[in-house]
Design a protein around this motif. Structure first.
Motif, PDB file in Angstrom:
ATOM      1  N   GLN A 254       0.832  -1.217   0.000  1.00 26.14           N
ATOM      2  CA  GLN A 254       0.000   0.000   0.000  1.00 26.14           C
ATOM      3  C   GLN A 254       0.859   1.256   0.000  1.00 26.14           C
ATOM      4  O   GLN A 254       0.493   2.265  -0.598  1.00 26.14           O
ATOM      5  N   LEU A 255       2.010   1.181   0.647  1.00 25.49           N
ATOM      6  CA  LEU A 255       2.920   2.331   0.684  1.00 25.49           C
ATOM      7  C   LEU A 255       3.635   2.511  -0.650  1.00 25.49           C
ATOM      8  O   LEU A 255       4.286   3.534  -0.883  1.00 25.49           O
ATOM      9  N   GLY A 256       3.529   1.504  -1.516  1.00 25.83           N
ATOM     10  CA  GLY A 256       4.219   1.555  -2.806  1.00 25.83           C
ATOM     11  C   GLY A 256       5.711   1.279  -2.664  1.00 25.83           C
ATOM     12  O   GLY A 256       6.493   1.584  -3.555  1.00 25.83           O
ATOM     13  N   TRP A 257       6.113   0.662  -1.544  1.00 30.00           N
ATOM     14  CA  TRP A 257       7.537   0.406  -1.306  1.00 30.00           C
ATOM     15  C   TRP A 257       7.956  -0.970  -1.800  1.00 30.00           C
ATOM     16  O   TRP A 257       9.137  -1.292  -1.807  1.00 30.00           O
ATOM     17  N   ILE A 258       6.983  -1.816  -2.160  1.00 26.58           N
ATOM     18  CA  ILE A 258       7.269  -3.058  -2.901  1.00 26.58           C
ATOM     19  C   ILE A 258       6.209  -3.205  -3.994  1.00 26.58           C
ATOM     20  O   ILE A 258       5.117  -2.646  -3.882  1.00 26.58           O
ATOM     21  N   ASP A 259       6.554  -3.952  -5.044  1.00 27.34           N
ATOM     22  CA  ASP A 259       5.602  -4.142  -6.138  1.00 27.34           C
ATOM     23  C   ASP A 259       4.584  -5.224  -5.808  1.00 27.34           C
ATOM     24  O   ASP A 259       3.421  -5.129  -6.166  1.00 27.34           O
TER      25      ASP A 259
END
Ligand SMILES: [Zn+2]
Length: 425
Positions: A254-259
């Motif tokens: 959700q944080l966009g820190w992993i795909d």
């Protein structure tokens, strides 16, 4: 250097009702379990640099303890993520990582949840903590309670190993040995929680306690340079470690820190496999009457609401579940020690035994990067000491013994027969 917490409150996992950040174990409306919520937008704007410092409290932004003075520590977290090329070869997989949580202060992954549970007890003004345990949770909660200056009441199953008993007796304010069925004891103890006799440090409902185990996945994410493995195998009794790990990877997505979140595998002992069985059969969760398993920490016959949550996450997330017999678990324990030098307890290596089975039945792709969570040290294991073979009493007899052991046709395993490690270490 202190970092703030981005926790905003609690939310029911069933009806989505929201609650403020207070000590509450279930939803007022539907009795569903609660999970913590965070301001992920604010966190996302700060970026991964928001995590600072060392150990578990490095991840304070995604933990629910606001004030630094409540953040009790014994130096937990920051456990090694070990490349295991020899064991990978034995198992026939491309890349195997072991997240070894046996290096925590009391030798178990539970130190992560004990840190946040005891911190929450301080945060909400409690003076007494309590847990029902097969050994590891008891000594962990007792140690963290002592560290925080709180009184601990530890209830333990009479079959706990002697090293675990010694550790609990040393650290607990009160240790009570319960003679009876483990699942029955939990029922009685839950009633005392309702009466607010003590702060709930059990694994079945307390969202604040569970949250500490989220740090395991945050560490894996950082230790793999922000590219987590394809598959993560987690141990499951009622599912606390599993759920916390799923929640972490969900937050990171959700944080966009992993795909993409890893595929999650729930690992149980065959002698206590209520969740794996329901998953395999496509049925609702049914409690089991269970006996003894060497994986003492996984001996939950009735995983309750948390077990249902685990099953739901498995089904929704396209995960896998499996179990392994005690003999396979003990085999995995030996293999891990002999091939990689990692000495873990049976509860800790059940994940590895289950991975072996899932590879044999081709449910897991061996070409992927697989991470196995090994949750406890082997130093608290009780077992028969192997008989010592060979005698030496002077230089000649010692020399004969050494040379015969090192002879190329000797059947005895020795260090020189191992192939050199491929990666320069
Ligand atoms: Zn609800």
């Amino acid at each position: 250097m202190t970092t703030e917490s981005f926790a905003t409150g609690l939310r029911c996992i069933e009806c989505r009702a929201n609650y403020p950040l207070a000590y509450r174990l279930e939803c007022e409306k539907c009795r569903g379990l609660l999970e913590l919520t965070y301001d992920l937008e604010a966190l996302g704007r700060r970026g991964p640099e928001v995590f600072r410092g060392a150990g578990l409290w490095r991840y304070a932004p995604v933990l629910p303890i606001a004030r630094p003075e409540h953040r009790v520590t014994l130096g937990e977290g920051q456990t090694p993520l070990l490349e295991c090329p020899r064991l990978a070869t034995v198992l026939g997989v491309k890349r195997l990582l072991v997240k070894f949580d046996g290096t925590n202060p009391t030798g178990t992954v539970k130190d992560r949840s004990s840190a946040t549970a005891v911190a929450a007890a301080l945060q909400f003004g409690y003076r007494v903590t309590s847990v029902v345990s097969s050994g590891n949770a008891g000594s962990s909660i007792a140690a963290y309670s002592a560290r925080a200056g709180l009184r601990s009441l530890i209830f333990v199953y009479e079959q706990a190993s002697a090293p675990k008993m010694l550790h609990m007796a040393a650290t607990a304010s009160d240790l009570v040995i319960y003679k009876g069925v483990y699942d029955d004891l939990i029922g009685h103890w839950d009633r005392l929680v309702e009466e607010k006799a003590f702060f709930d440090c059990g694994a079945s409902r307390n969202a604040f306690k569970q949250e500490g185990k989220k740090t395991l996945a945050y560490e894996i994410w950082e230790q793999t340079d922000f590219r987590p493995p394809d598959v993560v195998v987690a141990p499951v009794a009622v599912g606390e470690t599993f759920i916390a790990t799923v929640r972490s990877f969900r937050e990171l997505t959700q944080l966009g820190w992993i795909d993409k979140a890893p595929l999650m595998v729930a690992a149980q002992a065959t002698r206590a496999n209520a969740i794996a069985r329901a998953f395999r059969d496509g049925t609702p969760l049914r409690p089991l009457k269970i006996g003894y398993t060497v994986a003492e920490g996984l001996a939950a016959g009735n995983p309750g609401k948390k077990g249902e949550w685990t099953l739901r996450l498995l089904r929704e997330g396209g995960g896998l579940a499996g179990d392994a017999e005690d003999e396979e678990i003990l085999g995995a324990q030996k293999a891990l020690a002999r091939t990689e030098g990692i000495w873990a307890g049976p509860t800790g290596v059940a994940t590895l035994a289950v991975l072996g089975r899932l590879l044999a039945t081709k449910q897991v792709d061996p070409a992927q990067t697989i991470c196995v969570i090994v949750s406890e040290t082997g130093l608290k294991t009780e077992g028969e000491v192997p008989t010592r073979q060979g005698t030496a009493f002077d230089y000649e007899s010692l020399r004969d013994l050494v040379l015969s052991r090192l002879a190329p046709n000797s059947n005895a395993p020795h260090l020189l027969s191992s192939p050199p490690r491929g990666e320069g270490g």
